[in-house]
Design an enzyme around this catalytic site. Structure first.
Site, PDB file in Angstrom:
ATOM      1  N   VAL A  37      50.459  25.558 -68.766  1.00  0.00           N
ATOM      2  CA  VAL A  37      50.719  26.240 -67.332  1.00  0.00           C
ATOM      3  C   VAL A  37      52.112  26.577 -67.356  1.00  0.00           C
ATOM      4  O   VAL A  37      53.029  25.560 -67.184  1.00  0.00           O
ATOM      5  CB  VAL A  37      50.321  25.208 -66.058  1.00  0.00           C
ATOM      6  N   PRO A  38      52.573  27.485 -67.615  1.00  0.00           N
ATOM      7  CA  PRO A  38      53.831  28.151 -68.315  1.00  0.00           C
ATOM      8  C   PRO A  38      54.933  28.262 -67.049  1.00  0.00           C
ATOM      9  O   PRO A  38      55.662  29.229 -66.941  1.00  0.00           O
ATOM     10  CB  PRO A  38      53.780  29.333 -68.904  1.00  0.00           C
ATOM     11  N   CYS A  39      55.224  27.083 -66.583  1.00  0.00           N
ATOM     12  CA  CYS A  39      56.495  27.064 -65.498  1.00  0.00           C
ATOM     13  C   CYS A  39      57.741  27.382 -66.216  1.00  0.00           C
ATOM     14  O   CYS A  39      58.461  27.821 -65.575  1.00  0.00           O
ATOM     15  CB  CYS A  39      56.196  25.592 -64.789  1.00  0.00           C
ATOM     16  N   HIS A  40      57.784  27.301 -67.447  1.00  0.00           N
ATOM     17  CA  HIS A  40      58.946  27.696 -68.215  1.00  0.00           C
ATOM     18  C   HIS A  40      59.281  29.214 -67.927  1.00  0.00           C
ATOM     19  O   HIS A  40      60.608  29.603 -68.366  1.00  0.00           O
ATOM     20  CB  HIS A  40      58.880  27.187 -69.598  1.00  0.00           C
ATOM     21  N   ASN A  44      56.375  24.718 -58.686  1.00  0.00           N
ATOM     22  CA  ASN A  44      56.636  24.818 -60.041  1.00  0.00           C
ATOM     23  C   ASN A  44      56.947  23.517 -60.730  1.00  0.00           C
ATOM     24  O   ASN A  44      56.402  23.208 -61.847  1.00  0.00           O
ATOM     25  CB  ASN A  44      57.497  25.942 -60.360  1.00  0.00           C
TER      26      ASN A  44
END
Length: 172
Positions: free
Chosen positions: A136-139, A127
């Protein structure tokens, strides 16, 4: 292969985007500690220098990011390509794209989603190595206890992104 770059100003800080003629390859806040290392990976793997000019992919991304930060966009259409990372990392990054706008999951849930329920530490590591932040919503991945967890560009930025999505989770 021609590569292009653009600095994009956002409400959460300046971002650097790298693209080829078809896809976004990298997007990060410019103060990310590993930014120079990742730029080196891009240049080396693609055996190309990065032109200090924009293209249609980067222009579209800039428009979409502006809408996102205004709270008026929940789904990006800028094409992305996972050109870097191991097959495991790419699997994690694809799974990140399945987390709905405005929702969060834990690292443990993400590990379960990719069929590796005990690999939550490896999932957390992958991540953090995501080359395309926000799209690419790693948050959207938080700690199992509900705390915000880490974020490679700073917890305050993760909070901004999560707040945008929490407050606008009904947009289309």
């Amino acid at each position: 292969m021609a590569l292009y770059q653009k600095l994009i100003q956002t409400n959460a800080g300046e971002m650097l985007a790298i693209a080829n003629n078809e896809y976004l390859l990298m997007l990060h806040f410019t103060n990310k500690p590993s930014l120079e290392d990742e730029l080196h990976i891009v240049r080396k793997q693609l055996n190309s220098e990065i032109n200090d000019e924009s293209n249609h992919v980067l222009d579209k991304l800039e428009e979409e990011l502006a809408l996102y930060f205004e709270g008026n966009l929940s789904t990006f259409t800028t094409p992305i390509y996972f050109n870097f990372g191991t097959p495991f990392q790419q699997k994690v990054w694809r799974a990140l794209c399945d987390i709905p706008f405005g929702e969060t999951i834990s690292y443990k849930q993400l590990a379960e989603n990719i069929g590796k329920p005990t690999a939550f530490r490896a999932v957390a590591n992958a991540n953090g190595k995501n080359f395309i932040t926000i799209l690419v919503p790693c948050h959207r991945v938080i700690a199992a206890d509900g705390s915000i967890g880490g974020y490679s560009s700073g917890i305050e930025r993760k909070e901004i992104l999560l707040d945008i999505e929490k407050n606008k989770s009904n947009i289309g």
